[in-house]
Design a protein around this motif. Structure first.
Motif, short mmCIF file in Angstrom:
data_model
loop_
_atom_site.label_atom_id
_atom_site.label_comp_id
_atom_site.label_asym_id
_atom_site.label_seq_id
_atom_site.Cartn_x
_atom_site.Cartn_y
_atom_site.Cartn_z
N SER A 1 -4.75 -14.13 3.36
CA SER A 1 -3.82 -13.54 4.32
C SER A 1 -4.45 -13.34 5.68
CB SER A 1 -3.30 -12.19 3.81
OG SER A 1 -2.56 -12.37 2.64
N GLY A 2 -5.52 -14.04 5.97
CA GLY A 2 -6.12 -13.94 7.28
C GLY A 2 -6.67 -12.56 7.51
N SER A 3 -6.43 -12.06 8.70
CA SER A 3 -7.04 -10.80 9.07
C SER A 3 -6.03 -9.67 9.19
CB SER A 3 -7.79 -10.97 10.39
OG SER A 3 -6.91 -11.53 11.35
N ARG A 4 -4.78 -9.88 8.78
CA ARG A 4 -3.79 -8.83 8.95
C ARG A 4 -4.12 -7.63 8.08
NH1 ARG A 4 2.05 -10.40 6.85
NH2 ARG A 4 1.60 -12.42 7.77
N LEU A 5 -3.86 -6.46 8.61
CA LEU A 5 -3.96 -5.22 7.85
C LEU A 5 -2.57 -4.83 7.35
CD1 LEU A 5 -6.27 -3.17 10.25
CD2 LEU A 5 -6.89 -4.01 7.98
N VAL B 1 0.87 -1.18 0.00
CA VAL B 1 0.00 0.00 0.00
C VAL B 1 0.90 1.23 0.00
CG1 VAL B 1 -1.78 1.27 1.25
CG2 VAL B 1 -1.79 -1.24 1.26
N ARG C 1 -6.80 -5.34 3.42
CA ARG C 1 -6.89 -6.66 4.03
C ARG C 1 -7.47 -7.62 3.02
NH1 ARG C 1 -10.89 -6.96 8.60
NH2 ARG C 1 -12.28 -7.77 7.02
N ARG D 1 -14.70 2.04 5.05
CA ARG D 1 -14.21 0.80 4.47
C ARG D 1 -14.91 0.55 3.15
NH1 ARG D 1 -15.67 -4.32 7.97
NH2 ARG D 1 -15.91 -5.42 6.02
N PHE E 1 -0.64 -1.57 5.91
CA PHE E 1 -0.83 -0.13 5.93
C PHE E 1 0.06 0.60 4.94
CE2 PHE E 1 -3.54 0.75 9.57
CZ PHE E 1 -3.48 -0.42 10.29
N GLY E 2 -0.40 1.77 4.53
CA GLY E 2 0.44 2.71 3.81
C GLY E 2 1.25 3.54 4.80
N GLN F 1 -9.35 -10.96 1.79
CA GLN F 1 -10.49 -11.62 2.41
C GLN F 1 -10.18 -13.05 2.78
OE1 GLN F 1 -14.15 -11.01 0.37
NE2 GLN F 1 -15.22 -12.63 1.46
N GLU F 2 -9.30 -13.69 2.00
CA GLU F 2 -9.18 -15.13 2.20
C GLU F 2 -7.77 -15.56 2.59
OE1 GLU F 2 -12.60 -16.08 -1.14
OE2 GLU F 2 -10.52 -16.61 -1.50
#
Lengths: 113, 116
Positions: free
Chosen positions: B100-104, B4, B95, B50, B106-107, B97-98
């Motif tokens: 990479s799990g739930s990690r965010l 990002v 993030r 979002r 960031f820029g 959806q499938e």
């Protein structure tokens, strides 16, 4: 409104010492996260935690890091032997479900001397 | 891996005017979410808006709206009628959806200052 809290707000430690950063997630949340931001760099994901085990971790999260939920409210990040490059702002976050909004705490600034 | 990029480290705007913050991303995922988070001085990050990638309609939340261009992998934030309380660091985040799990992810962040 419920918030994620973190203590301490600022921690200063000597290189090689162990530190424990503490977080209290929002009470009905099931997923917990740690992120860090080195000064001037991006916020980076460290680890996610669900059902008392790590569900995902990044390449940054090596053997010197560990996480624990020692009781029903706290979520901790331990750094066993701190290095100068561990100096950063550490953010805890929690979410109700895996795809729900992540709510962030105010951060702990860790300074390693 | 996802990346990002926010190419504007700092921006300023006069109160009541409109400002647009830029964000681009790179991914091979087809299903994902994009977010804008706001971090006021000495306060925690809060979610502003979002966007689900499968939705063609741009998300809006009161004075905040996005321009989501999936083909261009662009996700800009428009703040209308800027207020002094909008002064903050703004982070764009991704993030998957499938896979990479739930990690965010960031820029770098854009520091927005609203001037009176």
């Amino acid at each position: 409104e419920p918030e994620v809290t973190q203590t301490p707000s600022h921690q200063v430690t000597q290189m090689g010492q162990e530190v424990i950063l503490r977080c209290v997630p929002i009470s009905n949340h099931l997923y917990f996260y740690w992120y860090r931001q080195i000064l001037g760099q991006k916020v980076e994901f460290l680890v996610s935690f669900y059902n008392n085990e790590i569900s995902e971790k990044s390449e940054i999260f090596d053997d010197q890091f560990s996480v624990e939920r020692p009781d029903g409210s706290n979520f901790t990040l331990k750094i066993r032997s701190t290095k100068l490059e561990d100096s950063a702002m550490y953010f805890c976050a929690s979410s109700e479900g895996i795809y729900n909004e992540q709510f962030f705490g105010p951060g702990t600034r860790l300074t390693v001397l | 891996a996802q990346t990002v990029t926010q190419s504007q480290p700092e921006m300023s705007v006069q109160e009541a005017e409109t400002v647009t913050l830029s964000c681009t991303y790179d991914t091979s995922e087809n299903n994902y979410y994009l977010f804008w988070y706001k971090q006021p001085p000495s306060r925690q990050m809060i979610l502003v808006i979002r966007q689900e990638a499968y939705k063609q309609q741009n998300a809006t939340e009161n004075r905040f709206s996005v321009n989501f261009q999936k083909a261009a992998k662009s996700f800009s934030l428009k703040i209308s009628d800027s207020q002094l309380g909008d002064t903050a660091m703004y982070f764009c985040a991704f993030r998957a959806q499938e896979t990479s799990g739930s990690r965010l992810t960031f820029g770098e962040g854009t520091q927005l200052t609203v001037n009176p």
